[in-house]
Design a protein around this motif. Structure first.
Motif, PDB file in Angstrom:
ATOM      1  N   VAL A  61     112.163  22.631  36.427  1.00 33.95           N
ATOM      2  CA  VAL A  61     113.021  22.353  35.266  1.00 33.95           C
ATOM      3  C   VAL A  61     113.802  21.065  35.509  1.00 33.95           C
ATOM      4  CG1 VAL A  61     115.037  23.123  33.955  1.00 33.95           C
ATOM      5  CG2 VAL A  61     113.201  24.748  34.473  1.00 33.95           C
ATOM      6  N   ALA A  62     114.433  20.936  36.661  1.00 32.88           N
ATOM      7  CA  ALA A  62     115.218  19.740  36.970  1.00 32.88           C
ATOM      8  C   ALA A  62     114.341  18.487  36.949  1.00 32.88           C
ATOM      9  CB  ALA A  62     115.907  19.894  38.323  1.00 32.88           C
ATOM     10  N   LEU A  63     113.177  18.564  37.576  1.00 31.48           N
ATOM     11  CA  LEU A  63     112.250  17.441  37.601  1.00 31.48           C
ATOM     12  C   LEU A  63     111.797  17.084  36.184  1.00 31.48           C
ATOM     13  CD1 LEU A  63     110.482  15.476  39.289  1.00 31.48           C
ATOM     14  CD2 LEU A  63     108.782  17.307  39.403  1.00 31.48           C
ATOM     15  N   SER A  64     111.488  18.090  35.400  1.00 30.35           N
ATOM     16  CA  SER A  64     111.032  17.868  34.023  1.00 30.35           C
ATOM     17  C   SER A  64     112.101  17.181  33.190  1.00 30.35           C
ATOM     18  CB  SER A  64     110.655  19.201  33.372  1.00 30.35           C
ATOM     19  OG  SER A  64     109.600  19.811  34.071  1.00 30.35           O
ATOM     20  N   LEU A  65     113.340  17.621  33.340  1.00 27.28           N
ATOM     21  CA  LEU A  65     114.428  17.005  32.576  1.00 27.28           C
ATOM     22  C   LEU A  65     114.599  15.539  32.945  1.00 27.28           C
ATOM     23  CD1 LEU A  65     117.021  19.905  32.578  1.00 27.28           C
ATOM     24  CD2 LEU A  65     115.792  18.968  30.603  1.00 27.28           C
ATOM     25  N   ASP A  66     114.502  15.233  34.224  1.00 27.23           N
ATOM     26  CA  ASP A  66     114.606  13.829  34.653  1.00 27.23           C
ATOM     27  C   ASP A  66     113.468  13.000  34.066  1.00 27.23           C
ATOM     28  OD1 ASP A  66     116.888  14.408  36.088  1.00 27.23           O
ATOM     29  OD2 ASP A  66     115.861  14.482  38.036  1.00 27.23           O
ATOM     30  N   ARG A  67     112.266  13.533  34.138  1.00 29.60           N
ATOM     31  CA  ARG A  67     111.107  12.780  33.617  1.00 29.60           C
ATOM     32  C   ARG A  67     111.187  12.611  32.109  1.00 29.60           C
ATOM     33  NH1 ARG A  67     106.125  15.141  37.267  1.00 29.60           N
ATOM     34  NH2 ARG A  67     106.736  14.058  39.160  1.00 29.60           N
ATOM     35  N   MET A  68     111.622  13.646  31.430  1.00 27.50           N
ATOM     36  CA  MET A  68     111.734  13.543  29.982  1.00 27.50           C
ATOM     37  C   MET A  68     112.836  12.567  29.590  1.00 27.50           C
ATOM     38  SD  MET A  68     110.967  17.500  28.932  1.00 27.50           S
ATOM     39  CE  MET A  68     111.271  17.264  27.188  1.00 27.50           C
ATOM     40  N   ALA A  69     113.945  12.583  30.288  1.00 26.69           N
ATOM     41  CA  ALA A  69     115.035  11.655  29.997  1.00 26.69           C
ATOM     42  C   ALA A  69     114.576  10.211  30.169  1.00 26.69           C
ATOM     43  CB  ALA A  69     116.243  11.949  30.883  1.00 26.69           C
ATOM     44  N   ASP A  70     113.713   9.976  31.153  1.00 28.00           N
ATOM     45  CA  ASP A  70     113.180   8.630  31.378  1.00 28.00           C
ATOM     46  C   ASP A  70     112.211   8.206  30.279  1.00 28.00           C
ATOM     47  OD1 ASP A  70     114.631   8.382  33.707  1.00 28.00           O
ATOM     48  OD2 ASP A  70     112.949   8.883  35.027  1.00 28.00           O
ATOM     49  N   GLY A  71     111.717   9.158  29.497  1.00 29.99           N
ATOM     50  CA  GLY A  71     110.748   8.842  28.455  1.00 29.99           C
ATOM     51  C   GLY A  71     111.287   8.956  27.045  1.00 29.99           C
ATOM     52  N   LEU A  72     112.594   9.052  26.894  1.00 23.52           N
ATOM     53  CA  LEU A  72     113.182   9.252  25.566  1.00 23.52           C
ATOM     54  C   LEU A  72     112.880   8.125  24.585  1.00 23.52           C
ATOM     55  CD1 LEU A  72     116.686  10.791  26.405  1.00 23.52           C
ATOM     56  CD2 LEU A  72     114.755  11.924  25.286  1.00 23.52           C
ATOM     57  N   GLU A  73     112.662   6.917  25.087  1.00 24.10           N
ATOM     58  CA  GLU A  73     112.408   5.769  24.209  1.00 24.10           C
ATOM     59  C   GLU A  73     110.960   5.677  23.759  1.00 24.10           C
ATOM     60  OE1 GLU A  73     114.999   4.083  23.094  1.00 24.10           O
ATOM     61  OE2 GLU A  73     116.223   5.359  24.385  1.00 24.10           O
ATOM     62  N   ASP A  74     110.084   6.465  24.354  1.00 19.11           N
ATOM     63  CA  ASP A  74     108.660   6.432  24.020  1.00 19.11           C
ATOM     64  C   ASP A  74     108.250   7.825  23.535  1.00 19.11           C
ATOM     65  OD1 ASP A  74     105.871   6.483  23.990  1.00 19.11           O
ATOM     66  OD2 ASP A  74     105.668   5.303  25.824  1.00 19.11           O
ATOM     67  N   PRO A  75     108.157   8.019  22.211  1.00 21.05           N
ATOM     68  CA  PRO A  75     107.874   9.346  21.667  1.00 21.05           C
ATOM     69  C   PRO A  75     106.577   9.984  22.194  1.00 21.05           C
ATOM     70  CG  PRO A  75     108.552   7.860  19.914  1.00 21.05           C
ATOM     71  CD  PRO A  75     108.375   7.032  21.156  1.00 21.05           C
ATOM     72  N   ASP A  76     105.547   9.178  22.383  1.00 21.25           N
ATOM     73  CA  ASP A  76     104.284   9.734  22.881  1.00 21.25           C
ATOM     74  C   ASP A  76     104.410  10.186  24.337  1.00 21.25           C
ATOM     75  OD1 ASP A  76     102.999   9.302  20.448  1.00 21.25           O
ATOM     76  OD2 ASP A  76     102.336   7.282  21.030  1.00 21.25           O
ATOM     77  N   LEU A  77     105.079   9.383  25.147  1.00 21.34           N
ATOM     78  CA  LEU A  77     105.308   9.743  26.543  1.00 21.34           C
ATOM     79  C   LEU A  77     106.197  10.976  26.625  1.00 21.34           C
ATOM     80  CD1 LEU A  77     105.002   9.145  29.568  1.00 21.34           C
ATOM     81  CD2 LEU A  77     106.966   7.593  29.360  1.00 21.34           C
ATOM     82  N   LEU A  78     107.231  11.010  25.807  1.00 21.66           N
ATOM     83  CA  LEU A  78     108.143  12.149  25.790  1.00 21.66           C
ATOM     84  C   LEU A  78     107.387  13.432  25.429  1.00 21.66           C
ATOM     85  CD1 LEU A  78     111.007  13.268  26.000  1.00 21.66           C
ATOM     86  CD2 LEU A  78     111.331  12.618  23.581  1.00 21.66           C
TER      87      LEU A  78
END
Length: 176
Positions: free
Chosen positions: A119-136
């Protein structure tokens, strides 16, 4: 988190000798009519805590500001979950956990730890991808699938399977 687990392990009362101890057998009888597995003394209701974060993570691609609600989610130990729940047999679930046989408790706690890390890792990765909708979206789907796989493992343990994922499977999930 590790300190909390170590402290909890140190205060647990173990069944006399093994899973055939008198206390274990007494709890097996007590949980017979409850929604608690009579072999493992574990309840699947605990997994609702993780289903909640999966649902939240899946909402982030469509509502990126939900990441803050996801970050508000916190890991919760088994007994703490039941203390805060409306589960009808919550007191029994709390008490029985001290008598869960080690062959189930160890892989169960290991799997729960892996889910909390994921969960913690996922949140970090998702936060890093907030500017790219497809990556997010891709990261949210990957996180959801990985967490669901670990929930399946935890559920299997709750139902009497005493094995956890192998390290290469864990590495694969964490590397999503």
């Amino acid at each position: 988190m590790a300190d909390h687990s170590a402290a909890a392990a140190a205060t647990r009362q173990e069944p006399a000798g093994d899973a055939d101890g008198a206390a274990y057998e007494a709890f097996r009888a007590r949980v017979a009519d409850a929604n608690i597995n009579s072999q493992t003394l574990l309840a699947t209701d605990y997994l609702n805590h993780f289903n909640e974060i999966i649902m939240l993570l899946e909402m982030v691609p469509d509502m990126p500001d939900m990441i803050e609600e996801c970050r508000a989610w916190e890991p919760k130990g088994y007994q703490d979950h039941f203390r805060d729940s409306s589960f009808s047999d919550k007191q029994l679930a709390i008490e029985a956990y001290d008598y869960v046989p080690e062959r189930f408790r160890q892989p169960f706690e290991q799997t729960i730890g892996q889910m909390n890390e994921l969960v913690a890792l996922s949140l970090d990765r998702m936060a890093d991808g907030l500017e790219d909708p497809d990556l997010l979206r891709a990261r949210a789907v990957a996180a959801s699938r990985a967490l669901q796989r670990l929930i399946d493992v935890a559920s299997a343990i709750i139902h009497g399977n005493d094995v956890a994922l192998h390290q290469n499977e864990i590495d694969e999930l964490m590397g999503f």
